[in-house]
Scaffold this motif. Sequence first.
Motif, PDB file in Angstrom:
ATOM      1  N   MET A 199      38.645  48.001  30.951  1.00 24.25           N
ATOM      2  CA  MET A 199      39.830  48.418  30.208  1.00 24.25           C
ATOM      3  C   MET A 199      40.258  47.446  29.111  1.00 24.25           C
ATOM      4  O   MET A 199      40.904  47.865  28.154  1.00 24.25           O
ATOM      5  N   ILE A 200      39.941  46.169  29.234  1.00 21.48           N
ATOM      6  CA  ILE A 200      40.393  45.225  28.222  1.00 21.48           C
ATOM      7  C   ILE A 200      39.610  45.411  26.926  1.00 21.48           C
ATOM      8  O   ILE A 200      38.520  45.972  26.916  1.00 21.48           O
ATOM      9  N   ARG A 201      40.177  44.936  25.845  1.00 22.74           N
ATOM     10  CA  ARG A 201      39.509  45.000  24.545  1.00 22.74           C
ATOM     11  C   ARG A 201      39.324  43.599  24.030  1.00 22.74           C
ATOM     12  O   ARG A 201      40.292  42.852  23.993  1.00 22.74           O
ATOM     13  N   PRO A 202      38.189  43.153  23.623  1.00 22.20           N
ATOM     14  CA  PRO A 202      36.917  43.866  23.718  1.00 22.20           C
ATOM     15  C   PRO A 202      36.463  43.944  25.168  1.00 22.20           C
ATOM     16  O   PRO A 202      36.805  43.086  25.986  1.00 22.20           O
ATOM     17  N   ARG A 203      35.716  45.001  25.492  1.00 22.33           N
ATOM     18  CA  ARG A 203      35.224  45.176  26.859  1.00 22.33           C
ATOM     19  C   ARG A 203      34.372  43.982  27.260  1.00 22.33           C
ATOM     20  O   ARG A 203      33.543  43.516  26.498  1.00 22.33           O
ATOM     21  N   ASN A 204      34.581  43.540  28.479  1.00 16.59           N
ATOM     22  CA  ASN A 204      33.861  42.373  28.968  1.00 16.59           C
ATOM     23  C   ASN A 204      32.719  42.840  29.866  1.00 16.59           C
ATOM     24  O   ASN A 204      32.857  42.963  31.078  1.00 16.59           O
ATOM     25  N   TYR A 205      31.575  43.103  29.249  1.00 14.75           N
ATOM     26  CA  TYR A 205      30.419  43.602  29.987  1.00 14.75           C
ATOM     27  C   TYR A 205      29.841  42.558  30.932  1.00 14.75           C
ATOM     28  O   TYR A 205      29.304  42.908  31.987  1.00 14.75           O
ATOM     29  N   LEU A 206      29.952  41.289  30.572  1.00 13.67           N
ATOM     30  CA  LEU A 206      29.486  40.233  31.474  1.00 13.67           C
ATOM     31  C   LEU A 206      30.273  40.255  32.787  1.00 13.67           C
ATOM     32  O   LEU A 206      29.693  40.144  33.874  1.00 13.67           O
ATOM     33  N   LEU A 207      31.575  40.396  32.702  1.00 11.73           N
ATOM     34  CA  LEU A 207      32.412  40.461  33.897  1.00 11.73           C
ATOM     35  C   LEU A 207      32.140  41.738  34.681  1.00 11.73           C
ATOM     36  O   LEU A 207      32.110  41.728  35.911  1.00 11.73           O
ATOM     37  N   LEU A 208      31.933  42.837  33.987  1.00  9.96           N
ATOM     38  CA  LEU A 208      31.646  44.112  34.644  1.00  9.96           C
ATOM     39  C   LEU A 208      30.359  44.032  35.465  1.00  9.96           C
ATOM     40  O   LEU A 208      30.326  44.425  36.635  1.00  9.96           O
ATOM     41  N   VAL A 209      29.313  43.491  34.877  1.00  9.22           N
ATOM     42  CA  VAL A 209      28.032  43.374  35.581  1.00  9.22           C
ATOM     43  C   VAL A 209      28.145  42.394  36.750  1.00  9.22           C
ATOM     44  O   VAL A 209      27.597  42.639  37.835  1.00  9.22           O
ATOM     45  N   CYS A 210      28.863  41.320  36.533  1.00 10.69           N
ATOM     46  CA  CYS A 210      29.046  40.328  37.594  1.00 10.69           C
ATOM     47  C   CYS A 210      29.721  40.961  38.810  1.00 10.69           C
ATOM     48  O   CYS A 210      29.260  40.812  39.943  1.00 10.69           O
ATOM     49  N   HIS A 211      30.795  41.703  38.602  1.00 10.17           N
ATOM     50  CA  HIS A 211      31.515  42.287  39.724  1.00 10.17           C
ATOM     51  C   HIS A 211      30.806  43.513  40.294  1.00 10.17           C
ATOM     52  O   HIS A 211      30.959  43.803  41.487  1.00 10.17           O
ATOM     53  N   ALA A 212      30.034  44.220  39.505  1.00 14.78           N
ATOM     54  CA  ALA A 212      29.206  45.298  40.058  1.00 14.78           C
ATOM     55  C   ALA A 212      28.160  44.711  40.999  1.00 14.78           C
ATOM     56  O   ALA A 212      27.887  45.265  42.077  1.00 14.78           O
ATOM     57  N   SER A 213      27.594  43.589  40.619  1.00 19.67           N
ATOM     58  CA  SER A 213      26.631  42.902  41.492  1.00 19.67           C
ATOM     59  C   SER A 213      27.314  42.408  42.759  1.00 19.67           C
ATOM     60  O   SER A 213      26.768  42.559  43.862  1.00 19.67           O
ATOM     61  N   ASN A 214      28.495  41.838  42.613  1.00 10.56           N
ATOM     62  CA  ASN A 214      29.219  41.357  43.786  1.00 10.56           C
ATOM     63  C   ASN A 214      29.599  42.513  44.695  1.00 10.56           C
ATOM     64  O   ASN A 214      29.518  42.395  45.916  1.00 10.56           O
ATOM     65  N   GLU A 215      29.987  43.639  44.128  1.00  3.56           N
ATOM     66  CA  GLU A 215      30.333  44.811  44.934  1.00  3.56           C
ATOM     67  C   GLU A 215      29.137  45.264  45.762  1.00  3.56           C
ATOM     68  O   GLU A 215      29.263  45.568  46.946  1.00  3.56           O
ATOM     69  N   SER A 216      27.967  45.273  45.149  1.00  7.32           N
ATOM     70  CA  SER A 216      26.751  45.665  45.874  1.00  7.32           C
ATOM     71  C   SER A 216      26.461  44.711  47.028  1.00  7.32           C
ATOM     72  O   SER A 216      26.165  45.148  48.149  1.00  7.32           O
ATOM     73  N   VAL A 217      26.541  43.434  46.765  1.00  5.70           N
ATOM     74  CA  VAL A 217      26.274  42.435  47.805  1.00  5.70           C
ATOM     75  C   VAL A 217      27.299  42.545  48.928  1.00  5.70           C
ATOM     76  O   VAL A 217      26.950  42.519  50.118  1.00  5.70           O
ATOM     77  N   GLN A 218      28.565  42.687  48.584  1.00  5.82           N
ATOM     78  CA  GLN A 218      29.613  42.746  49.606  1.00  5.82           C
ATOM     79  C   GLN A 218      29.528  44.030  50.428  1.00  5.82           C
ATOM     80  O   GLN A 218      29.788  44.010  51.639  1.00  5.82           O
ATOM     81  N   LEU A 219      29.163  45.149  49.803  1.00  2.00           N
ATOM     82  CA  LEU A 219      28.990  46.381  50.571  1.00  2.00           C
ATOM     83  C   LEU A 219      27.813  46.263  51.534  1.00  2.00           C
ATOM     84  O   LEU A 219      27.864  46.784  52.655  1.00  2.00           O
ATOM     85  N   PHE A 220      26.756  45.585  51.107  1.00  2.89           N
ATOM     86  CA  PHE A 220      25.633  45.339  52.004  1.00  2.89           C
ATOM     87  C   PHE A 220      26.082  44.489  53.190  1.00  2.89           C
ATOM     88  O   PHE A 220      25.753  44.779  54.343  1.00  2.89           O
ATOM     89  N   GLN A 221      26.855  43.444  52.907  1.00  5.14           N
ATOM     90  CA  GLN A 221      27.355  42.572  53.973  1.00  5.14           C
ATOM     91  C   GLN A 221      28.289  43.353  54.910  1.00  5.14           C
ATOM     92  O   GLN A 221      28.246  43.175  56.126  1.00  5.14           O
ATOM     93  N   LEU A 222      29.116  44.217  54.338  1.00  4.76           N
ATOM     94  CA  LEU A 222      30.030  45.017  55.152  1.00  4.76           C
ATOM     95  C   LEU A 222      29.251  45.973  56.054  1.00  4.76           C
ATOM     96  O   LEU A 222      29.628  46.183  57.214  1.00  4.76           O
ATOM     97  N   SER A 223      28.157  46.521  55.558  1.00  4.42           N
ATOM     98  CA  SER A 223      27.338  47.412  56.399  1.00  4.42           C
ATOM     99  C   SER A 223      26.674  46.615  57.527  1.00  4.42           C
ATOM    100  O   SER A 223      26.563  47.111  58.649  1.00  4.42           O
ATOM    101  N   ARG A 224      26.237  45.400  57.237  1.00  7.70           N
ATOM    102  CA  ARG A 224      25.673  44.544  58.287  1.00  7.70           C
ATOM    103  C   ARG A 224      26.719  44.233  59.350  1.00  7.70           C
ATOM    104  O   ARG A 224      26.439  44.271  60.553  1.00  7.70           O
ATOM    105  N   TRP A 225      27.942  43.939  58.921  1.00  3.23           N
ATOM    106  CA  TRP A 225      29.030  43.653  59.850  1.00  3.23           C
ATOM    107  C   TRP A 225      29.338  44.876  60.708  1.00  3.23           C
ATOM    108  O   TRP A 225      29.504  44.772  61.926  1.00  3.23           O
TER     109      TRP A 225
END
Length: 106
Positions: free
Chosen positions: A64-90
């Motif tokens: 939503m911010i301008r200019p869009r921060n694609y680096l932050l978006l990719v970083c948190h998309a990666s973190n979301e994937s890792v954390q969901l994997f960890q949550l499924s393991r838990w």
Amino acid sequence: MAAFRSFWNSPMGPKTTHFWGPVANWGFVISGLADTQKPPELISGNMTSVMCIYSVLCMRFAWMIRPRNYLLLVCHASNESVQLFQLSRWAKAHGYLANKELEQNK
């Protein structure tokens, strides 16, 4: 050299928090990846859930911010994937997913 200079002085360049924020947040991803080698009994379900919510909120912010921060978006998309994997393991370690698997096999 001109390309480097334009990146250096851009609104997303290393002189801004648009660059250093995502660089620092990659620590969450690296830490989560390192934790995949640990036993699931050591995973905190509460903290992993909070990290999932945090990453979703930060992905929305980065979009939503301008200019869009694609680096932050990719970083948190990666973190979301890792954390969901960890949550499924838990969840598997605590038997939350076992009942659904048994029902599907019937």
